[in-house]
Design a protein around this motif. Structure first.
Motif, PDB file in Angstrom:
ATOM      1  N   GLU A 199       0.811  -1.210   0.000  1.00 47.29           N
ATOM      2  CA  GLU A 199       0.000   0.000   0.000  1.00 47.29           C
ATOM      3  C   GLU A 199       0.844   1.260   0.000  1.00 47.29           C
ATOM      4  OE1 GLU A 199       0.561  -2.303   2.497  1.00 47.29           O
ATOM      5  OE2 GLU A 199      -1.013  -1.934   4.004  1.00 47.29           O
ATOM      6  N   SER A 208       0.873  -6.863   1.791  1.00 45.48           N
ATOM      7  CA  SER A 208       0.456  -5.717   2.606  1.00 45.48           C
ATOM      8  C   SER A 208       1.279  -5.612   3.886  1.00 45.48           C
ATOM      9  CB  SER A 208      -1.015  -5.848   2.961  1.00 45.48           C
ATOM     10  OG  SER A 208      -1.164  -6.755   4.027  1.00 45.48           O
ATOM     11  N   MET A 210       0.287  -5.308   6.911  1.00 51.47           N
ATOM     12  CA  MET A 210      -0.253  -6.154   7.974  1.00 51.47           C
ATOM     13  C   MET A 210       0.330  -7.566   7.925  1.00 51.47           C
ATOM     14  SD  MET A 210      -2.448  -5.636  10.361  1.00 51.47           S
ATOM     15  CE  MET A 210      -4.149  -5.377  10.688  1.00 51.47           C
ATOM     16  N   VAL A 211       0.571  -8.064   6.740  1.00 52.86           N
ATOM     17  CA  VAL A 211       1.098  -9.419   6.569  1.00 52.86           C
ATOM     18  C   VAL A 211       2.626  -9.412   6.575  1.00 52.86           C
ATOM     19  CG1 VAL A 211       1.238 -11.373   4.952  1.00 52.86           C
ATOM     20  CG2 VAL A 211      -0.946 -10.187   5.308  1.00 52.86           C
ATOM     21  N   GLY A 230       1.136   2.533   4.419  1.00 51.74           N
ATOM     22  CA  GLY A 230      -0.137   2.629   5.127  1.00 51.74           C
ATOM     23  C   GLY A 230      -0.047   3.319   6.469  1.00 51.74           C
ATOM     24  N   ARG A 235      -2.688   5.930  15.015  1.00 55.07           N
ATOM     25  CA  ARG A 235      -3.319   4.610  15.094  1.00 55.07           C
ATOM     26  C   ARG A 235      -2.532   3.612  14.259  1.00 55.07           C
ATOM     27  NH1 ARG A 235      -9.549   5.862  13.604  1.00 55.07           N
ATOM     28  NH2 ARG A 235      -8.614   7.706  12.682  1.00 55.07           N
ATOM     29  N   GLN A 236      -2.133   4.065  13.061  1.00 58.72           N
ATOM     30  CA  GLN A 236      -1.379   3.175  12.174  1.00 58.72           C
ATOM     31  C   GLN A 236       0.023   2.907  12.725  1.00 58.72           C
ATOM     32  OE1 GLN A 236      -2.346   5.761   8.964  1.00 58.72           O
ATOM     33  NE2 GLN A 236      -3.815   4.327   8.041  1.00 58.72           N
ATOM     34  N   GLN A 346      -1.552   4.594  -0.407  1.00 57.19           N
ATOM     35  CA  GLN A 346      -3.005   4.615  -0.210  1.00 57.19           C
ATOM     36  C   GLN A 346      -3.414   5.539   0.934  1.00 57.19           C
ATOM     37  OE1 GLN A 346      -4.117   0.449   0.147  1.00 57.19           O
ATOM     38  NE2 GLN A 346      -4.299   0.232  -2.060  1.00 57.19           N
ATOM     39  N   GLN A 350      -6.161   9.859   3.602  1.00 56.14           N
ATOM     40  CA  GLN A 350      -6.209  10.474   4.938  1.00 56.14           C
ATOM     41  C   GLN A 350      -5.453  11.802   4.976  1.00 56.14           C
ATOM     42  OE1 GLN A 350      -4.860   6.449   6.313  1.00 56.14           O
ATOM     43  NE2 GLN A 350      -6.011   7.007   8.143  1.00 56.14           N
TER      44      GLN A 350
ATOM     45  N   THR B 178     -14.386  -0.478   0.866  1.00 59.21           N
ATOM     46  CA  THR B 178     -14.113   0.958   0.760  1.00 59.21           C
ATOM     47  C   THR B 178     -14.973   1.698   1.790  1.00 59.21           C
ATOM     48  OG1 THR B 178     -15.901   1.527  -0.789  1.00 59.21           O
ATOM     49  CG2 THR B 178     -13.830   0.747  -1.761  1.00 59.21           C
ATOM     50  N   GLU B 199      -5.720  -7.625   1.161  1.00 59.08           N
ATOM     51  CA  GLU B 199      -4.880  -8.797   1.386  1.00 59.08           C
ATOM     52  C   GLU B 199      -5.699 -10.015   1.778  1.00 59.08           C
ATOM     53  OE1 GLU B 199      -5.228  -5.924   3.233  1.00 59.08           O
ATOM     54  OE2 GLU B 199      -3.522  -5.917   4.630  1.00 59.08           O
ATOM     55  N   GLU B 206      -8.964  -3.418  -3.214  1.00 62.36           N
ATOM     56  CA  GLU B 206      -7.522  -3.216  -3.342  1.00 62.36           C
ATOM     57  C   GLU B 206      -6.921  -2.393  -2.205  1.00 62.36           C
ATOM     58  OE1 GLU B 206      -5.968  -3.192  -7.549  1.00 62.36           O
ATOM     59  OE2 GLU B 206      -7.847  -2.110  -7.838  1.00 62.36           O
ATOM     60  N   ILE B 207      -7.780  -1.840  -1.341  1.00 55.30           N
ATOM     61  CA  ILE B 207      -7.255  -1.001  -0.257  1.00 55.30           C
ATOM     62  C   ILE B 207      -6.870  -1.903   0.907  1.00 55.30           C
ATOM     63  CG2 ILE B 207      -7.749   0.934   1.265  1.00 55.30           C
ATOM     64  CD1 ILE B 207      -9.919   1.722  -0.816  1.00 55.30           C
ATOM     65  N   SER B 208      -5.671  -1.704   1.425  1.00 57.55           N
ATOM     66  CA  SER B 208      -5.165  -2.605   2.455  1.00 57.55           C
ATOM     67  C   SER B 208      -5.870  -2.372   3.787  1.00 57.55           C
ATOM     68  CB  SER B 208      -3.665  -2.392   2.623  1.00 57.55           C
ATOM     69  OG  SER B 208      -3.432  -1.245   3.411  1.00 57.55           O
ATOM     70  N   THR B 209      -5.834  -3.382   4.628  1.00 61.45           N
ATOM     71  CA  THR B 209      -6.447  -3.318   5.957  1.00 61.45           C
ATOM     72  C   THR B 209      -5.912  -2.131   6.754  1.00 61.45           C
ATOM     73  OG1 THR B 209      -6.793  -5.695   5.974  1.00 61.45           O
ATOM     74  CG2 THR B 209      -6.733  -4.625   8.111  1.00 61.45           C
ATOM     75  N   MET B 210      -4.603  -1.900   6.698  1.00 61.12           N
ATOM     76  CA  MET B 210      -3.971  -0.810   7.453  1.00 61.12           C
ATOM     77  C   MET B 210      -4.570   0.550   7.093  1.00 61.12           C
ATOM     78  SD  MET B 210      -1.545  -0.711   9.669  1.00 61.12           S
ATOM     79  CE  MET B 210       0.188  -0.924   9.889  1.00 61.12           C
ATOM     80  N   VAL B 211      -4.918   0.712   5.843  1.00 57.84           N
ATOM     81  CA  VAL B 211      -5.478   1.994   5.377  1.00 57.84           C
ATOM     82  C   VAL B 211      -7.000   2.005   5.526  1.00 57.84           C
ATOM     83  CG1 VAL B 211      -5.798   3.457   3.326  1.00 57.84           C
ATOM     84  CG2 VAL B 211      -3.563   2.387   3.778  1.00 57.84           C
ATOM     85  N   PRO B 214      -9.050   2.338   9.597  1.00 54.18           N
ATOM     86  CA  PRO B 214      -9.315   3.658  10.210  1.00 54.18           C
ATOM     87  C   PRO B 214     -10.286   4.507   9.390  1.00 54.18           C
ATOM     88  CG  PRO B 214      -6.950   3.369   9.756  1.00 54.18           C
ATOM     89  CD  PRO B 214      -7.622   2.118   9.337  1.00 54.18           C
ATOM     90  N   GLU B 215     -10.207   4.395   8.066  1.00 51.41           N
ATOM     91  CA  GLU B 215     -11.143   5.146   7.220  1.00 51.41           C
ATOM     92  C   GLU B 215     -12.584   4.737   7.492  1.00 51.41           C
ATOM     93  OE1 GLU B 215      -8.958   6.311   3.042  1.00 51.41           O
ATOM     94  OE2 GLU B 215      -9.997   4.386   3.138  1.00 51.41           O
ATOM     95  N   GLY B 229      -8.814  -9.285   6.826  1.00 55.02           N
ATOM     96  CA  GLY B 229      -7.741  -9.214   5.828  1.00 55.02           C
ATOM     97  C   GLY B 229      -6.397  -9.088   6.516  1.00 55.02           C
ATOM     98  N   GLY B 230      -5.566 -10.091   6.387  1.00 56.00           N
ATOM     99  CA  GLY B 230      -4.229 -10.015   6.976  1.00 56.00           C
ATOM    100  C   GLY B 230      -4.186 -10.330   8.453  1.00 56.00           C
ATOM    101  N   GLN B 346      -3.308 -13.350   2.037  1.00 55.68           N
ATOM    102  CA  GLN B 346      -1.841 -13.349   2.089  1.00 55.68           C
ATOM    103  C   GLN B 346      -1.310 -13.951   3.390  1.00 55.68           C
ATOM    104  OE1 GLN B 346      -0.774  -9.235   1.247  1.00 55.68           O
ATOM    105  NE2 GLN B 346      -0.779  -9.618  -0.951  1.00 55.68           N
TER     106      GLN B 346
END
Lengths: 382, 382
Positions: A199, A208, A210-211, A230, A235-236, A346, A350, B178, B199, B206-211, B214-215, B229-230, B346
């Motif tokens: 990402e 990703s 996370m993985v 990411g 938080r991230q 990505q 934010q 999304t 993931e 296509e947007i990763s869990t990390m991103v 929080p959104e 995911g992940g 993944q």
């Protein structure tokens, strides 16, 4: 914060800021993190100038430099770059159909053509720095300054870089996108691994954050690992460190800071973009790199495209084109605005407000503490 | 653990386990999490049987059901499915070149051809359940059992599902990829959002869990959000909750548990796979779904392929083909082993040993606590 990375690097927060902008590097370093200057776009002379400026503005606080050293590059281009003629010879290696596609693109979008050779010579060495020789010069300039970290953004750092850095007592970092690459980097003598998820902005793999982060942490333990991709909020950052990272490496989030030299039309696009508005494309450098989706990426990925060239040839034509596109976009040219883009992850979704870089650091650290408090509230009753 | 989600659902850990296998569902529910049965592959009668078994094995503890309700499906196929002939009519809608490609694939890999119509009629309704009518029947069967959650894996749940569930006091969950979809789901009356990163295994964006997490959390607050995911370990669970999730939704990790009915050749591939060995492909269902990369995905994405059909036609031919491939792979047929695959995220790279599902839950909770303790050690000195 108390982490091994903070102690090793003499920083207050394990937050590394990758930026091509010296003001961002200095601001993050002065705010208690560690700024890392991306040196790829600079000539040795220009890099010398930037590092002198940083030295004068950080009062001895730690900062680093990142050099792009590709493991595999187009060897014919490298030979051309080494030979007589340099850039001109490399430009001559770009196939006719690519020039035609590019010129057609400028015409269709109503953007005046740049003089590629002149534009490139006037500003930088246009891709020749991503040859091994180009990188070696940048490494030498970097090590002549009191840097506390030297990073390789792509591929295993060459022995030259590791050896020279170790002579100077400068830790070496390397970005990786897989656990296998991390193992190779560790074997090459790297001191700090940056595990960068798919990402992320710029050159990136597909796994990703996370993985990838726990895989890399387990693979290279006890080497410290920074998480990248990411990460633009506290938080991230907390999530990354819950995954086992010793700190974080952020690039995208600085692009919309007050200090950033991001071209205004691109900055405006980033502030408006959602997390869906990036794409991993070879159209800027020849290697897959995540960037804002724009008419540029759509056209290069589209049906009329001859396909991107390898690195560094694609980088040479894309950089020359983008310089012109950004210049013309600033005058309000609508076609140029459609084409304009830049590397970003990505997290661009934010990045909705311009903040000073120092404020980004403080916001992240505050939100990090909140996230940890929330986790404690969850487990506290257990 | 003390979270709103634990209180709402009467569970000890905010860990939701999506599985097509009733034994996994019951094991996770009995271990303090919440099992959710994926009902898509079942006929209404078979689903009835599975839910009765679960009722008999969880002693009143909470579990849920997941139904695939596509927002947009191939309407001509849906019409065909509704009309006389059902499956036969749908099979007739598959273009000749797709049958030829499929038969050629079986021949090249030395796998005897299945009798598609017979194979499908004997085991399930083969894709017709992903029409709106098919989903409605499964919803009715589910709501006649004491389920505590009904989830929609794809698209906004139809008003029918939300209304019927609310009549029964059953919370509704929906998977989203999304923030925009999350907003729509919240508006449709969903009680719990599952934010699933790219993931993840199965249908995914296509947007990763990390991103994404929080959104979505910010978008639908105060609705609770599960992260998906992940996530296969306690570090990843802690990371997800640091991102603001109220819990996690895991699917892949159960596929290599003792209880899982994963075909042995596929299970063996998963245990050996790294995080690089998945691909997001339309070749199994007609919509992009992450799965093990195998000769099946390579061939469908390759140059000789007519391209995947839409949903549910691609699902019909892929499910019939995969049933045969798995059966033949178990006899040791090398071509069938090359083709065999299944949906997985993944995190497959971290699935390296067979464990009982209960043990997976306990390992995750223990590692979660360790991750929180590590974060506390970092901030403690600050």
């Amino acid at each position: 914060m108390r982490t091994e990375v903070c102690e090793t690097f003499g920083i207050e927060f394990p937050l590394f800021a990758f930026s091509h902008c010296r003001d961002v590097v200095a601001a993050v370093t002065n705010a208690g993190g560690m700024g890392v200057l991306g040196a790829v776009a600079y000539t040795p002379d220009r890099l010398e100038e930037e590092l002198r400026w940083i030295d004068a503005h950080v009062g001895g606080r730690p900062y680093g430099v990142d050099v792009l050293v590709p493991a595999r590059i187009d060897e014919s281009a490298e030979r051309a770059g080494r030979g007589e003629g340099g850039l001109e010879t490399m430009l001559a290696a770009v196939p006719r159909e690519h020039w035609e596609f590019l010129f057609g693109l400028f015409e269709r979008y109503g953007v005046p053509l740049p003089d590629f050779e002149k534009a490139r010579r006037g500003h930088s060495r246009g891709g020749t720095q991503v040859t091994r020789e180009g990188a070696a010069e940048l490494i030498e300039v970097s090590l002549s300054h009191p840097i506390r970290l030297i990073a390789s953004a792509l591929g295993t750092p060459p022995p030259l870089m590791v050896d020279r850095a170790k002579e100077r007592g400068v830790p070496v970092a390397a970005l990786v996108g897989t656990a296998e690459h991390a193992r190779r980097q560790a074997a090459a003598g790297v001191d700090l691994i940056v595990a960068q998820g798919g990402e992320a902005g710029g050159h990136t793999g597909e796994i990703s954050t996370m993985v990838l982060v726990p895989e890399v942490v387990d693979e290279v333990a006890p080497l410290p690992v920074l998480a990248a991709g990411g990460i633009a909020t506290g938080r991230q950052m907390a999530a990354a460190m819950a995954l086992g990272a010793s700190g974080v490496w952020c690039g995208s989030v600085w692009l919309t800071t007050e200090e950033a030299e991001t071209p205004p039309p691109v900055k405006a696009k980033m502030l408006a973009a959602t997390s869906r508005d990036t794409v991993r494309s070879r159209s800027r450098t020849g290697k897959p790199a995540r960037q804002l989706r724009s008419a540029w990426t759509d056209e290069w990925e589209g049906p009329g495209s001859p396909g991107a060239l390898g690195m560094p040839l694609q980088m040479i034509i894309a950089e020359g084109a983008m310089r012109q596109i950004n210049k013309v976009a600033e005058t309000g040219n609508p076609g140029a605005r459609e084409l304009a883009n830049y590397f970003v992850g990505q997290v661009v979704g934010q990045m909705n407000a311009v903040r000073p870089a120092r404020r980004v650091v403080h916001d992240m650290i505050e939100e990090f503490a909140d996230a940890v408090a929330r986790l404690n509230a969850i487990t506290g009753a257990h």
